[in-house]
Scaffold this motif. Structure first.
Motif, PDB file in Angstrom:
ATOM      1  N   VAL A  55      15.453  10.002  -2.053  1.00  0.00           N
ATOM      2  CA  VAL A  55      15.464  11.375  -1.552  1.00  0.00           C
ATOM      3  C   VAL A  55      14.898  11.410  -0.132  1.00  0.00           C
ATOM      4  O   VAL A  55      15.465  12.048   0.766  1.00  0.00           O
ATOM      5  N   GLY A  56      13.807  10.700   0.080  1.00  0.00           N
ATOM      6  CA  GLY A  56      13.209  10.644   1.421  1.00  0.00           C
ATOM      7  C   GLY A  56      14.191  10.110   2.456  1.00  0.00           C
ATOM      8  O   GLY A  56      14.325  10.651   3.563  1.00  0.00           O
ATOM      9  N   GLU A  57      14.905   9.051   2.077  1.00  0.00           N
ATOM     10  CA  GLU A  57      15.895   8.459   2.985  1.00  0.00           C
ATOM     11  C   GLU A  57      16.979   9.464   3.364  1.00  0.00           C
ATOM     12  O   GLU A  57      17.339   9.611   4.538  1.00  0.00           O
ATOM     13  N   GLU A  58      17.500  10.150   2.371  1.00  0.00           N
ATOM     14  CA  GLU A  58      18.593  11.083   2.652  1.00  0.00           C
ATOM     15  C   GLU A  58      18.099  12.270   3.474  1.00  0.00           C
ATOM     16  O   GLU A  58      18.795  12.758   4.366  1.00  0.00           O
ATOM     17  N   MET A  59      16.874  12.716   3.164  1.00  0.00           N
ATOM     18  CA  MET A  59      16.326  13.820   3.949  1.00  0.00           C
ATOM     19  C   MET A  59      16.121  13.396   5.403  1.00  0.00           C
ATOM     20  O   MET A  59      16.371  14.174   6.329  1.00  0.00           O
TER      21      MET A  59
END
Lengths: 110, 110, 110, 110
Positions: A55-59
């Motif tokens: 999730v952090g990566e995509e955000m």
């Protein structure tokens, strides 16, 4: 990021409509991580690895394209966002006066 | 922003799937500003007022929901984004070695 | 729809990236109708007017841009979709054999 | 599609917000196929295989989630879309009278 892009000769690809579609692509990847999670446990499940890291990566991907788009358009995104937060604080002022609560006001945008 | 939200009792609405849909809504509004602009003049036209201000507003809305989502998930968006930029700089290293140019590398994300 | 567009001289605007951004705009409007509804009552609430009519309108907008995009690209969307449904039916075959249930299989896409 | 979903016990996942995020995910995949194509050659390039087939797949995925969402909400998407096309034809009537041309009218939606 501007220097990073210029050094690689990518500016030709970074017109606003292309950057916007790239941003949409990343928002789509973020949506896919959440789509089948039960709404009431989604936050909890997204606190667990490995989902949390993904999730952090995509955000971050969404943010990078947003910042790049601001750069291409010479928009000071931090300043505009700060101004918006301040307007929101005025518009949805807390009591003493009448409180502003509930769904229609849950918007952070205008 | 967390205090702003808590004071207004909005936390109940700010589950990740709702915030994501709100973010999608703002991305949609941003897309509408660009959809019929000719690709090759879009940046130029978006430098002119009143379009410029509207674009800034919508971009700020996207950012605010992204930041709020990061907050709900306890993700340090700035740190993750910085780490990602550094990885990108390594992955698409400039010459001396072979340059990495062109469309497939125009991505800022992995 | 093709005739409708040609007669109005709109073909110049209907390049795929513009149509895609227009579709994103409509998806955003659809998202805005659902964003703050509690997930477990969203279907129920969307059965009530006036929300029901507005949801139908936005869904039709998404469909019209999707059909227009298919038209511009000479893609037979109905045929491709039918083929996809049939592949899905094979891939997620029901028992006698082992059933395929649960979240990862809830996808209608591949 | 309803029978397909019921037989697999997927209805529990198919609340509107989840289906919407799934649709957003597919729109994102479609956007990724077009993002770095030059706008003026995008249609042409998307006529060539293998891109053409991939675009068709992603468009079908968008359609399937849209149809599934309509099903969950008991919305007759074909009827609503037909009504919308007819209203558009009235609103943007051709001459004898004044023609309606150009960017603001390039919308297929209201």
């Amino acid at each position: 990021m501007r220097r990073f892009t210029e050094e690689r000769d990518w500016e030709q690809f970074h017109d606003p409509k292309s950057l916007l579609l790239a941003l949409v692509g990343e928002v789509g990847e973020l949506a896919e991580l959440f789509q089948w999670l039960p709404a009431e446990h989604a936050a909890e499940e997204a606190h667990e690895e490995p989902l949390r890291a993904r999730v952090g990566e995509e955000m971050a991907d969404v943010l990078l394209y947003l910042v790049r788009l601001a750069d291409v358009l010479d928009i000071d995104l931090a300043a505009v966002s700060r101004a918006k937060m301040e307007r929101n604080a005025l518009k949805h002022a807390l009591p003493g006066g009448a409180p502003s609560r509930g769904a229609p006001q849950a918007r952070l945008s205008d």
